[in-house]
Design a protein around this motif. Structure first.
Motif, PDB file in Angstrom:
ATOM      1  N   UNK A 120     -58.222 -31.119 -31.744  1.00 49.23           N
ATOM      2  CA  UNK A 120     -57.434 -30.521 -32.813  1.00 49.23           C
ATOM      3  C   UNK A 120     -56.230 -31.425 -33.006  1.00 49.23           C
ATOM      4  N   UNK A 121     -56.257 -32.236 -34.038  1.00 52.30           N
ATOM      5  CA  UNK A 121     -55.217 -33.259 -34.222  1.00 52.30           C
ATOM      6  C   UNK A 121     -53.909 -32.679 -34.730  1.00 52.30           C
ATOM      7  N   UNK A 122     -53.856 -31.389 -34.968  1.00 55.39           N
ATOM      8  CA  UNK A 122     -52.631 -30.765 -35.470  1.00 55.39           C
ATOM      9  C   UNK A 122     -51.766 -30.199 -34.350  1.00 55.39           C
ATOM     10  N   UNK A 123     -52.233 -30.293 -33.101  1.00 55.41           N
ATOM     11  CA  UNK A 123     -51.546 -29.637 -31.989  1.00 55.41           C
ATOM     12  C   UNK A 123     -51.157 -30.629 -30.905  1.00 55.41           C
ATOM     13  N   UNK A 124     -50.048 -30.326 -30.231  1.00 50.26           N
ATOM     14  CA  UNK A 124     -49.721 -30.984 -28.974  1.00 50.26           C
ATOM     15  C   UNK A 124     -50.450 -30.211 -27.884  1.00 50.26           C
ATOM     16  N   UNK A 125     -51.436 -30.854 -27.258  1.00 46.60           N
ATOM     17  CA  UNK A 125     -52.344 -30.097 -26.395  1.00 46.60           C
ATOM     18  C   UNK A 125     -52.848 -30.995 -25.274  1.00 46.60           C
ATOM     19  N   UNK A 126     -52.937 -30.441 -24.071  1.00 48.99           N
ATOM     20  CA  UNK A 126     -53.459 -31.195 -22.929  1.00 48.99           C
ATOM     21  C   UNK A 126     -54.970 -31.309 -23.039  1.00 48.99           C
ATOM     22  N   UNK A 127     -55.475 -32.540 -23.069  1.00 44.15           N
ATOM     23  CA  UNK A 127     -56.911 -32.760 -23.216  1.00 44.15           C
ATOM     24  C   UNK A 127     -57.549 -33.307 -21.943  1.00 44.15           C
ATOM     25  N   UNK A 128     -56.732 -33.808 -21.012  1.00 44.19           N
ATOM     26  CA  UNK A 128     -57.311 -34.388 -19.792  1.00 44.19           C
ATOM     27  C   UNK A 128     -56.307 -34.276 -18.662  1.00 44.19           C
ATOM     28  N   UNK A 129     -56.853 -34.074 -17.455  1.00 46.65           N
ATOM     29  CA  UNK A 129     -56.014 -34.007 -16.269  1.00 46.65           C
ATOM     30  C   UNK A 129     -56.843 -34.415 -15.056  1.00 46.65           C
ATOM     31  N   UNK A 130     -56.247 -35.215 -14.199  1.00 48.88           N
ATOM     32  CA  UNK A 130     -56.841 -35.490 -12.898  1.00 48.88           C
ATOM     33  C   UNK A 130     -55.725 -35.433 -11.850  1.00 48.88           C
ATOM     34  N   UNK A 131     -55.958 -35.951 -10.657  1.00 58.60           N
ATOM     35  CA  UNK A 131     -54.977 -35.821  -9.588  1.00 58.60           C
ATOM     36  C   UNK A 131     -53.691 -36.578  -9.873  1.00 58.60           C
ATOM     37  N   UNK A 132     -53.775 -37.599 -10.730  1.00 61.15           N
ATOM     38  CA  UNK A 132     -52.621 -38.466 -10.951  1.00 61.15           C
ATOM     39  C   UNK A 132     -52.022 -38.359 -12.352  1.00 61.15           C
ATOM     40  N   UNK A 133     -52.754 -37.819 -13.317  1.00 63.27           N
ATOM     41  CA  UNK A 133     -52.428 -38.047 -14.719  1.00 63.27           C
ATOM     42  C   UNK A 133     -52.691 -36.828 -15.580  1.00 63.27           C
ATOM     43  N   UNK A 134     -51.891 -36.673 -16.629  1.00 64.80           N
ATOM     44  CA  UNK A 134     -52.223 -35.759 -17.725  1.00 64.80           C
ATOM     45  C   UNK A 134     -52.193 -36.535 -19.033  1.00 64.80           C
ATOM     46  N   UNK A 135     -53.018 -36.103 -19.992  1.00 66.22           N
ATOM     47  CA  UNK A 135     -53.045 -36.699 -21.321  1.00 66.22           C
ATOM     48  C   UNK A 135     -52.946 -35.583 -22.354  1.00 66.22           C
ATOM     49  N   UNK A 136     -52.001 -35.720 -23.268  1.00 68.32           N
ATOM     50  CA  UNK A 136     -51.816 -34.758 -24.360  1.00 68.32           C
ATOM     51  C   UNK A 136     -52.018 -35.450 -25.707  1.00 68.32           C
ATOM     52  N   UNK A 137     -52.439 -34.688 -26.692  1.00 74.53           N
ATOM     53  CA  UNK A 137     -52.461 -35.186 -28.060  1.00 74.53           C
ATOM     54  C   UNK A 137     -51.071 -35.075 -28.672  1.00 74.53           C
ATOM     55  N   UNK A 138     -50.787 -35.975 -29.616  1.00 75.23           N
ATOM     56  CA  UNK A 138     -49.550 -35.940 -30.397  1.00 75.23           C
ATOM     57  C   UNK A 138     -49.945 -35.854 -31.869  1.00 75.23           C
ATOM     58  N   UNK A 139     -49.625 -34.797 -32.584  1.00 78.70           N
ATOM     59  CA  UNK A 139     -50.045 -34.673 -33.984  1.00 78.70           C
ATOM     60  C   UNK A 139     -49.336 -35.688 -34.875  1.00 78.70           C
ATOM     61  N   UNK A 140     -50.128 -36.491 -35.597  1.00 77.10           N
ATOM     62  CA  UNK A 140     -49.586 -37.483 -36.518  1.00 77.10           C
ATOM     63  C   UNK A 140     -49.795 -37.003 -37.960  1.00 77.10           C
ATOM     64  N   UNK A 141     -49.319 -37.771 -38.927  1.00 78.07           N
ATOM     65  CA  UNK A 141     -49.460 -37.407 -40.342  1.00 78.07           C
ATOM     66  C   UNK A 141     -50.070 -38.575 -41.094  1.00 78.07           C
ATOM     67  N   UNK A 142     -51.384 -38.497 -41.302  1.00 80.69           N
ATOM     68  CA  UNK A 142     -52.126 -39.578 -41.938  1.00 80.69           C
ATOM     69  C   UNK A 142     -53.048 -39.006 -43.010  1.00 80.69           C
TER      70      UNK A 142
END
Length: 305
Positions: A120-142
């Motif tokens: 969902x490109x409209x939301x700041x949302x956690x999409x991945x996590x492991x023991x060392x890292x988290x990855x979130x989306x950042x909503x852009x305007x394109x």
């Protein structure tokens, strides 16, 4: 542990003789995270001796061809070379259908599983996590659904000062000390104060990839104090009206985002093919935010602990 970014491509919609379409490799520890996959990405991986079989995750920001036309070719090569390990793929709505059709009509049955997560490109949302890292989306305007990605290391344990540790401590108590807890008795009295037997933990690092977008100050809350920011800078500021019309940003606007977010370092990229010399774009950004560099193919940006 390594935390470094390698630029594979920095051109916008049209490639040039010395600039390729957008792609980056973020190395965290022993894992490769591929961010976007423009045409020719696998050739760039070979040029810089990056083993594509070590890629664990692929993130596609949006479905303009300069950001994903190299994906099916890369997947096909992984298949031909016998990959067995699963691959995590993150992308906007429509990507799964595109890949399914391409693989179906080429008669390709991949030798490895793909775990696809639609974004969902409209939301700041956690999409991945492991023991060392988290990855979130950042909503852009394109012009099409588009997001960036924020990579953050998790908090790190506090190093124990061995010579200050009581010999009676158990392994579970040592673990609690590493994570900042005091050791207390049943009545709550402190037996071992954490700060007296541990040192400060190593710094957790961060990288934000802001893909194609109009100037969007609304993303600032997600970027405050990060170590390294990549922000598209397709045009110089004399073409700011064209940037607005085409849903892109200028070098000055990218620098304004970096300054307002108080980031440590800015990288600008996604350059229009009209710019043979990129120094004017760099100078424009550095006039606002001095710690700016160009996303030049082959460049490596290391983030130290």
């Amino acid at each position: 542990m390594d935390f470094e970014l390698r630029i594979l491509g920095s051109s916008s919609a049209t490639p040039s003789a010395n600039r390729h379409h957008t792609a980056q490799i973020l190395t965290i520890g022993n894992q490769y995270h591929l961010i976007d996959c423009g045409e020719g990405t696998q050739m760039q991986l070979m040029l810089y001796k990056i083993k594509h079989q070590r890629i664990c995750n692929i993130y596609i920001s949006h479905l303009h061809g300069d950001h994903y036309f190299g994906l099916v070719g890369l997947l096909s090569t992984m298949h031909l070379q016998g990959r067995q390990l699963p691959l995590r793929l993150f992308g906007p709505p429509g990507l799964s259908e595109i890949l399914t059709l391409q693989l179906r009509y080429s008669g390709t049955n991949l030798s490895f599983p793909i775990h696809f997560q639609e974004l969902d490109t409209t939301q700041y949302f956690k999409i991945y996590e492991d023991k060392q890292l988290t990855v979130h989306t950042i909503p852009m305007e394109h012009r099409v659904p588009c997001c960036g990605f924020l990579f953050r290391e998790k908090p790190k344990p506090r190093p124990l000062i061995k010579e200050k540790l009581p010999k009676s401590l158990t392994p579970p108590q040592l673990v609690r000390l590493k994570w900042g807890e005091d050791i207390k008795d049943e009545q709550g009295a402190i037996l071992v104060a954490n700060k007296e037997v541990t040192n400060e933990p190593k710094r957790s690092r961060s990288y934000a990839y802001c893909s194609d977008s109009r100037y969007k100050p609304a993303i600032l809350p997600y970027l405050h104090h990060i170590d390294l920011l990549y922000h598209e800078a397709t045009f110089a500021n004399d073409l700011c009206e064209r940037a607005e019309y085409t849903f892109h940003s200028t070098a000055r606007q990218a620098a304004q985002i970096a300054l307002a977010a108080n980031v440590r370092q800015l990288i600008i990229g996604h350059f229009s093919v009209r710019y043979k010399d990129l120094n004017p774009l760099l100078e424009e950004a550095q006039a606002v935010f001095p710690k700016t560099d160009l996303a030049i193919e082959g460049s490596i940006f290391c983030i130290r602990e």
